[in-house]
Scaffold this active site. Structure first.
Site, PDB file in Angstrom:
ATOM      1  N   GLY A  31       0.764  -1.258   0.134  1.00 16.62           N
ATOM      2  CA  GLY A  31       0.023   0.019  -0.161  1.00 16.62           C
ATOM      3  C   GLY A  31       0.843   1.194   0.152  1.00 16.62           C
ATOM      4  O   GLY A  31       2.038   1.140  -0.201  1.00 16.62           O
ATOM      5  N   HIS A  34       2.181   4.390  -5.029  1.00 15.43           N
ATOM      6  CA  HIS A  34       2.912   5.478  -6.047  1.00 15.43           C
ATOM      7  C   HIS A  34       2.820   4.845  -7.373  1.00 15.43           C
ATOM      8  O   HIS A  34       2.533   3.620  -7.644  1.00 15.43           O
ATOM      9  CB  HIS A  34       4.069   5.781  -5.508  1.00 15.43           C
ATOM     10  CG  HIS A  34       5.007   4.709  -5.288  1.00 15.43           C
ATOM     11  ND1 HIS A  34       5.528   3.778  -6.242  1.00 15.43           N
ATOM     12  CD2 HIS A  34       5.648   3.990  -4.212  1.00 15.43           C
ATOM     13  CE1 HIS A  34       6.306   2.820  -5.706  1.00 15.43           C
ATOM     14  NE2 HIS A  34       6.377   2.914  -4.484  1.00 15.43           N
ATOM     15  N   HIS A  37       4.047   1.376  -8.325  1.00 13.87           N
ATOM     16  CA  HIS A  37       2.921   0.307  -7.943  1.00 13.87           C
ATOM     17  C   HIS A  37       1.949   0.360  -9.154  1.00 13.87           C
ATOM     18  O   HIS A  37       1.414  -0.733  -9.551  1.00 13.87           O
ATOM     19  CB  HIS A  37       2.142   0.571  -6.577  1.00 13.87           C
ATOM     20  CG  HIS A  37       3.103   0.472  -5.400  1.00 13.87           C
ATOM     21  ND1 HIS A  37       3.136   1.641  -4.478  1.00 13.87           N
ATOM     22  CD2 HIS A  37       3.592  -0.658  -4.691  1.00 13.87           C
ATOM     23  CE1 HIS A  37       3.667   1.165  -3.721  1.00 13.87           C
ATOM     24  NE2 HIS A  37       3.889  -0.043  -3.545  1.00 13.87           N
ATOM     25  N   GLN A  61       7.415  -9.804   7.615  1.00 15.57           N
ATOM     26  CA  GLN A  61       8.791  -9.436   6.664  1.00 15.57           C
ATOM     27  C   GLN A  61       9.542  -7.949   7.462  1.00 15.57           C
ATOM     28  O   GLN A  61      10.349  -7.946   6.743  1.00 15.57           O
ATOM     29  CB  GLN A  61       8.310  -9.231   5.129  1.00 15.57           C
ATOM     30  CG  GLN A  61       7.449  -7.686   5.149  1.00 15.57           C
ATOM     31  CD  GLN A  61       7.013  -8.028   3.736  1.00 15.57           C
ATOM     32  OE1 GLN A  61       6.325  -8.682   3.226  1.00 15.57           O
ATOM     33  NE2 GLN A  61       7.592  -7.234   2.762  1.00 15.57           N
ATOM     34  N   ARG A 148      11.361  -4.265 -10.337  1.00 20.59           N
ATOM     35  CA  ARG A 148      12.780  -4.740 -10.315  1.00 20.59           C
ATOM     36  C   ARG A 148      13.345  -3.822  -9.375  1.00 20.59           C
ATOM     37  O   ARG A 148      14.863  -3.987  -9.254  1.00 20.59           O
ATOM     38  CB  ARG A 148      13.137  -4.618 -11.699  1.00 20.59           C
ATOM     39  CG  ARG A 148      12.977  -5.672 -12.567  1.00 20.59           C
ATOM     40  CD  ARG A 148      13.374  -5.372 -14.042  1.00 20.59           C
ATOM     41  NE  ARG A 148      14.906  -5.359 -14.165  1.00 20.59           N
ATOM     42  CZ  ARG A 148      15.278  -4.972 -15.338  1.00 20.59           C
ATOM     43  NH1 ARG A 148      14.569  -4.765 -16.371  1.00 20.59           N
ATOM     44  NH2 ARG A 148      16.610  -4.642 -15.515  1.00 20.59           N
ATOM     45  N   GLN A 153      14.393  -9.407  -4.184  1.00 16.77           N
ATOM     46  CA  GLN A 153      13.052  -9.814  -3.997  1.00 16.77           C
ATOM     47  C   GLN A 153      12.536 -10.796  -5.251  1.00 16.77           C
ATOM     48  O   GLN A 153      11.990 -11.830  -5.226  1.00 16.77           O
ATOM     49  CB  GLN A 153      11.921  -8.862  -3.406  1.00 16.77           C
ATOM     50  CG  GLN A 153      10.654  -9.060  -3.314  1.00 16.77           C
ATOM     51  CD  GLN A 153       9.568  -8.205  -2.732  1.00 16.77           C
ATOM     52  OE1 GLN A 153       9.833  -7.912  -1.733  1.00 16.77           O
ATOM     53  NE2 GLN A 153       9.005  -7.338  -3.683  1.00 16.77           N
TER      54      GLN A 153
HETATM   55  P1  AMP Z   1       5.904  -2.585  -1.846  1.00 16.28           P
HETATM   56  O1  AMP Z   1       4.556  -1.908  -1.834  1.00 16.28           O
HETATM   57  O2  AMP Z   1       6.880  -1.686  -1.566  1.00 16.28           O
HETATM   58  O3  AMP Z   1       5.927  -3.866  -1.067  1.00 16.28           O
HETATM   59  O4  AMP Z   1       5.989  -2.886  -3.379  1.00 16.28           O
HETATM   60  C1  AMP Z   1       5.136  -3.617  -3.985  1.00 16.28           C
HETATM   61  C2  AMP Z   1       5.561  -3.979  -5.468  1.00 16.28           C
HETATM   62  O5  AMP Z   1       5.857  -2.577  -6.089  1.00 16.28           O
HETATM   63  C3  AMP Z   1       6.941  -4.630  -5.254  1.00 16.28           C
HETATM   64  O6  AMP Z   1       7.030  -5.602  -6.634  1.00 16.28           O
HETATM   65  C4  AMP Z   1       7.805  -3.591  -5.620  1.00 16.28           C
HETATM   66  O7  AMP Z   1       9.060  -4.074  -6.250  1.00 16.28           O
HETATM   67  C5  AMP Z   1       7.059  -2.561  -6.498  1.00 16.28           C
HETATM   68  N1  AMP Z   1       7.651  -1.143  -6.746  1.00 16.28           N
HETATM   69  C6  AMP Z   1       8.081  -0.715  -5.423  1.00 16.28           C
HETATM   70  N2  AMP Z   1       8.718   0.529  -5.838  1.00 16.28           N
HETATM   71  C7  AMP Z   1       8.702   0.727  -7.124  1.00 16.28           C
HETATM   72  C8  AMP Z   1       9.204   1.304  -8.205  1.00 16.28           C
HETATM   73  N3  AMP Z   1       9.672   2.648  -7.866  1.00 16.28           N
HETATM   74  N4  AMP Z   1       9.160   1.165  -9.502  1.00 16.28           N
HETATM   75  C9  AMP Z   1       8.355  -0.215 -10.050  1.00 16.28           C
HETATM   76  N5  AMP Z   1       8.124  -0.895  -8.980  1.00 16.28           N
HETATM   77  C10 AMP Z   1       8.019  -0.571  -7.821  1.00 16.28           C
END
Ligand code: AMP
Length: 286
Positions: A31, A34, A37, A61, A148, A153
């Protein structure tokens, strides 16, 4: 868009959709959405009949001293953004429903999870793989999309999916950045104005390294010295790691080659930022 909060309901809906021949794409998130996501959601929208995004700040985590309690949350805004990106079902489970009394299972990927972020965050990847495995079981997607930006991850999830024969295609998408190059992250909200001004040091360091490799530099220590010098210019920046690794095994390489990735984790004040770049990528860092 519908918000689904119960695990059993999500799983029943997904099963019924699959029975009707509909394909499902899943974008797991914590959540505070941005554009990073949203880029995953937009691609998921193109790849399946139904698009499910999850918003779950997964306690397992986070380490005991980490930011689980303070992690930014704004479900109303997330719901508006997800709806705009074409999400059909926003899955927002409760912690107690995901981990009911008696929960006793963990999914562990060894090797890949012990280096880089795994070295300073020991239980982190086990939390990630366990929750992603659960989400795959609940939502039953044919395709799941990850960024990426979280390079390690993505490698760990690819390994888990392959090793456990999970019938899910894993798609990795490019890092979405702020205009000054900082990788978008929910945690960027923690940065003070002074810290935010220092944060582009990560992308600068990646650019310096890429430029050196482009002109023929292959020596890992010399490339890393460029990176460290750039980060060290910022008064509040402390390097957690700067490493050049093979993009699949995540093992440090003796010399930069076509499969090398430069991975960075830097604390700026109390905020830990990560970024990476494949050193031979055709595309320049924007
Ligand atoms: P998170 O909410 O931080 O757990 O991220 C959820 C998903 O969004 C994960 O697959 C992240 O790698 C991806 N993600 C987070 N930040 C970015 C970004 N700046 N660009 C592309 N994907 C992202």
């Amino acid at each position: 868009m519908e918000i689904i909060t119960r695990v059993a309901e999500m799983q029943a809906r997904a099963s019924a959709a699959k029975k009707n021949g509909q394909s499902i794409a899943l974008v797991p998130t914590m959540g505070f959405l941005h554009q990073g996501h949203l880029s995953l959601m937009q691609e998921g929208r193109r790849r399946a009949d139904l698009l499910v995004a999850s918003v779950f700040v997964n306690p397992t985590q986070f380490g005991p001293q980490e930011d689980f309690a303070s992690y930014p949350r704004d479900l109303q805004r997330d719901a508006e953004l997800a709806a705009g990106a074409g999400v059909d079902w926003l899955f927002v489970p409760e912690v107690d429903d995901m981990y009911p009394q008696g929960f006793a299972t963990a999914v562990t990927v060894s090797g890949l999870t012990e280096v880089l972020c795994g070295a300073s965050r020991p239980a982190h990847f086990q939390g990630v793989t366990t929750v992603v495995c659960k989400l795959f079981g609940i939502v039953q997607p044919q395709v799941a999309l990850f960024g990426r930006k979280d390079f390690q991850q993505l490698a760990v999830i690819r390994r888990m999916t392959l090793d456990l024969n999970l019938p899910v295609e894993i798609i990795g998408l490019p890092t979405v950045r702020e205009p000054d190059g900082l990788a978008m992250s929910s945690r960027n909200a923690y940065l003070s104005a002074a810290e935010r001004r220092q944060a582009p040091a990560l992308i600068d360091a990646l650019r310096l390294a890429s430029a050196a490799v482009k002109t023929g530099e292959r020596n890992v220590e010399r490339v890393l010295a460029l990176v460290r010098n750039r980060i060290d210019r910022e008064p509040d920046a402390v390097i957690d790691y700067a490493a050049i690794c093979n993009g699949t095994t995540l093992q440090a390489v003796p010399e930069v080659d076509g499969d090398s990735v430069l991975l960075l984790a830097v604390r700026i004040g109390r905020t830990r930022l990560i970024d990476n770049h494949t050193l031979f990528e055709e595309v320049d860092i924007p």
